[in-house]
Design a protein around this motif. Structure first.
Motif, short mmCIF file in Angstrom:
data_model
loop_
_atom_site.label_atom_id
_atom_site.label_comp_id
_atom_site.label_asym_id
_atom_site.label_seq_id
_atom_site.Cartn_x
_atom_site.Cartn_y
_atom_site.Cartn_z
N ASP A 49 10.58 15.16 -1.06
CA ASP A 49 9.21 15.57 -1.39
C ASP A 49 8.71 14.60 -2.47
N TYR A 50 7.99 13.55 -2.01
CA TYR A 50 7.58 12.49 -2.94
C TYR A 50 6.66 13.00 -4.03
N ALA A 51 5.82 13.98 -3.65
CA ALA A 51 4.89 14.53 -4.63
C ALA A 51 5.68 15.15 -5.79
N LEU A 98 0.82 -1.21 0.00
CA LEU A 98 0.00 0.00 0.00
C LEU A 98 0.85 1.26 0.00
N ASP A 99 0.44 2.23 -0.80
CA ASP A 99 1.16 3.50 -0.90
C ASP A 99 0.16 4.51 -1.46
N ILE A 100 0.35 5.77 -1.13
CA ILE A 100 -0.55 6.80 -1.68
C ILE A 100 -0.44 6.82 -3.20
N ASN A 101 0.72 6.39 -3.65
CA ASN A 101 0.99 6.32 -5.08
C ASN A 101 0.10 5.31 -5.81
N ASN A 102 -0.40 4.31 -5.04
CA ASN A 102 -1.35 3.37 -5.67
C ASN A 102 -2.74 3.48 -5.04
N GLY A 103 -3.03 4.69 -4.53
CA GLY A 103 -4.41 4.99 -4.16
C GLY A 103 -4.80 4.74 -2.71
N TRP A 104 -3.84 4.37 -1.85
CA TRP A 104 -4.18 4.14 -0.44
C TRP A 104 -3.55 5.24 0.40
N ASP A 105 -4.38 5.94 1.18
CA ASP A 105 -3.91 7.06 1.99
C ASP A 105 -3.83 6.62 3.45
N ALA A 106 -2.60 6.48 3.94
CA ALA A 106 -2.36 5.99 5.32
C ALA A 106 -3.04 6.87 6.37
N LEU A 107 -3.27 8.13 6.05
CA LEU A 107 -3.81 9.03 7.06
C LEU A 107 -5.33 8.95 7.14
N PHE A 155 8.85 14.68 -6.48
CA PHE A 155 9.71 13.65 -7.03
C PHE A 155 8.99 12.89 -8.15
N ARG A 156 7.69 12.63 -7.94
CA ARG A 156 6.94 11.84 -8.91
C ARG A 156 6.15 12.71 -9.88
N GLY A 157 6.26 14.03 -9.68
CA GLY A 157 5.54 14.94 -10.57
C GLY A 157 4.03 14.93 -10.35
N ALA A 185 6.47 -1.08 7.42
CA ALA A 185 6.18 0.30 6.99
C ALA A 185 7.48 1.04 6.69
N HIS A 186 7.47 1.72 5.57
CA HIS A 186 8.62 2.55 5.20
C HIS A 186 8.09 3.94 4.86
N PRO A 187 7.80 4.71 5.89
CA PRO A 187 7.18 6.02 5.67
C PRO A 187 8.20 7.09 5.27
N PRO A 188 7.73 8.24 4.80
CA PRO A 188 8.67 9.33 4.52
C PRO A 188 9.40 9.74 5.79
N TYR A 189 10.68 10.08 5.62
CA TYR A 189 11.47 10.60 6.74
C TYR A 189 11.17 12.10 6.79
N VAL A 225 -2.81 15.24 -1.94
CA VAL A 225 -3.20 16.16 -0.87
C VAL A 225 -2.68 15.72 0.49
N HIS A 226 -2.71 14.41 0.76
CA HIS A 226 -2.33 13.94 2.09
C HIS A 226 -0.93 13.32 2.14
N ASP A 227 -0.09 13.70 1.22
CA ASP A 227 1.26 13.15 1.21
C ASP A 227 1.98 13.54 2.50
N ILE A 228 2.44 12.52 3.25
CA ILE A 228 3.08 12.77 4.55
C ILE A 228 4.33 13.65 4.38
C1 SAM Z 1 10.46 6.11 2.16
S1 SAM Z 1 9.30 5.96 0.83
C2 SAM Z 1 9.02 4.25 0.76
C3 SAM Z 1 9.13 3.74 -0.61
C4 SAM Z 1 8.99 2.23 -0.68
N1 SAM Z 1 9.98 1.56 0.13
C5 SAM Z 1 9.13 1.79 -2.11
O1 SAM Z 1 10.16 1.18 -2.41
O2 SAM Z 1 8.25 2.09 -2.90
C6 SAM Z 1 7.83 6.63 1.55
C7 SAM Z 1 6.57 6.39 0.75
O3 SAM Z 1 5.46 6.91 1.49
C8 SAM Z 1 4.46 7.25 0.55
N2 SAM Z 1 3.44 8.11 1.20
C9 SAM Z 1 3.52 9.43 1.51
N3 SAM Z 1 2.37 9.84 2.09
C10 SAM Z 1 1.54 8.76 2.15
C11 SAM Z 1 0.22 8.55 2.63
N4 SAM Z 1 -0.52 9.54 3.18
N5 SAM Z 1 -0.32 7.31 2.52
C12 SAM Z 1 0.39 6.28 1.95
N6 SAM Z 1 1.66 6.42 1.49
C13 SAM Z 1 2.24 7.64 1.59
C14 SAM Z 1 5.25 7.92 -0.56
O4 SAM Z 1 4.51 7.89 -1.76
C15 SAM Z 1 6.53 7.06 -0.61
O5 SAM Z 1 6.45 6.07 -1.60
#
Ligand code: SAM
Length: 157
Positions: free
Chosen positions: A40-42, A9-18, A44-46, A31-35, A50-53
């Protein structure tokens, strides 16, 4: 590891952790969340989510949001299950931030794994071989914390 089913799961594939539900009953969550906003993942991916951590500007707000998220992760896992979270240090204007220390996690810490971190901005050298910020030691590691929920999982075999 004998993993039968895994969900990614990732916001990039439509799932919002928040805002979206954490799937219930997993034996293991990784879990591998943003540090914080280190990358800036948004941007970075162009795409702008809205809820990008990684777009949370304030560190304390980031820590608070992440603490709530990991409360939900803890609640979601099966009794006796584990969750792991990979996090790294951030240095911003000479100040060191350690989300792994500041975020509130639930459960019993059962392991801590140090992983070498590659391609860090502090590890980049200029043409003369000088590192970007030579006042500090370079950040070259990340931490994988593994927590376990109380309880017992009955396994066959
Ligand atoms: C440190 S990266 C992890 C990448 C992952 N290890 C991979 O290889 O694809 C943090 C990830 O958190 C995702 N992210 C940021 N905000 C999010 C949210 N609200 N819900 C789900 N994912 C989120 C970003 O899109 C990014 O891919």
């Amino acid at each position: 590891m004998g993993i039968v089913t895994s969900v990614h799961l990732d916001i990039n594939n439509g799932w919002d952790a928040l805002n979206d539900e954490v799937p219930q009953g997993a034996d293991l969550v990784f879990a591998h969340p943003p540090y914080w906003n280190m990358i800036d993942y948004a941007k970075f991916r162009g795409k702008k989510y809205v809820h990008d951590i990684s777009s949370i500007g304030d560190y304390d707000a980031y820590v608070s949001v992440m603490s709530s998220l990991f409360t939900r992760v803890y609640e979601s896992i099966a009794a006796g299950g584990r969750y792991g979270v990979l996090l790294g240090l951030i240095r911003r204007r000479g100040k060191l931030y350690d989300p792994a220390r500041d975020i509130q996690f639930h459960g019993t810490l059962v392991d801590e794994v140090i992983k070498v971190q590659h391609n860090t901005s502090s590890g980049r050298q200029d043409l003369s071989g000088k590192y970007g910020n030579s006042r500090f030691t370079r950040i070259v590691h990340e931490k994988l914390l593994i927590y376990q929920k109380q309880g017992y999982i009955e396994r066959s075999g």
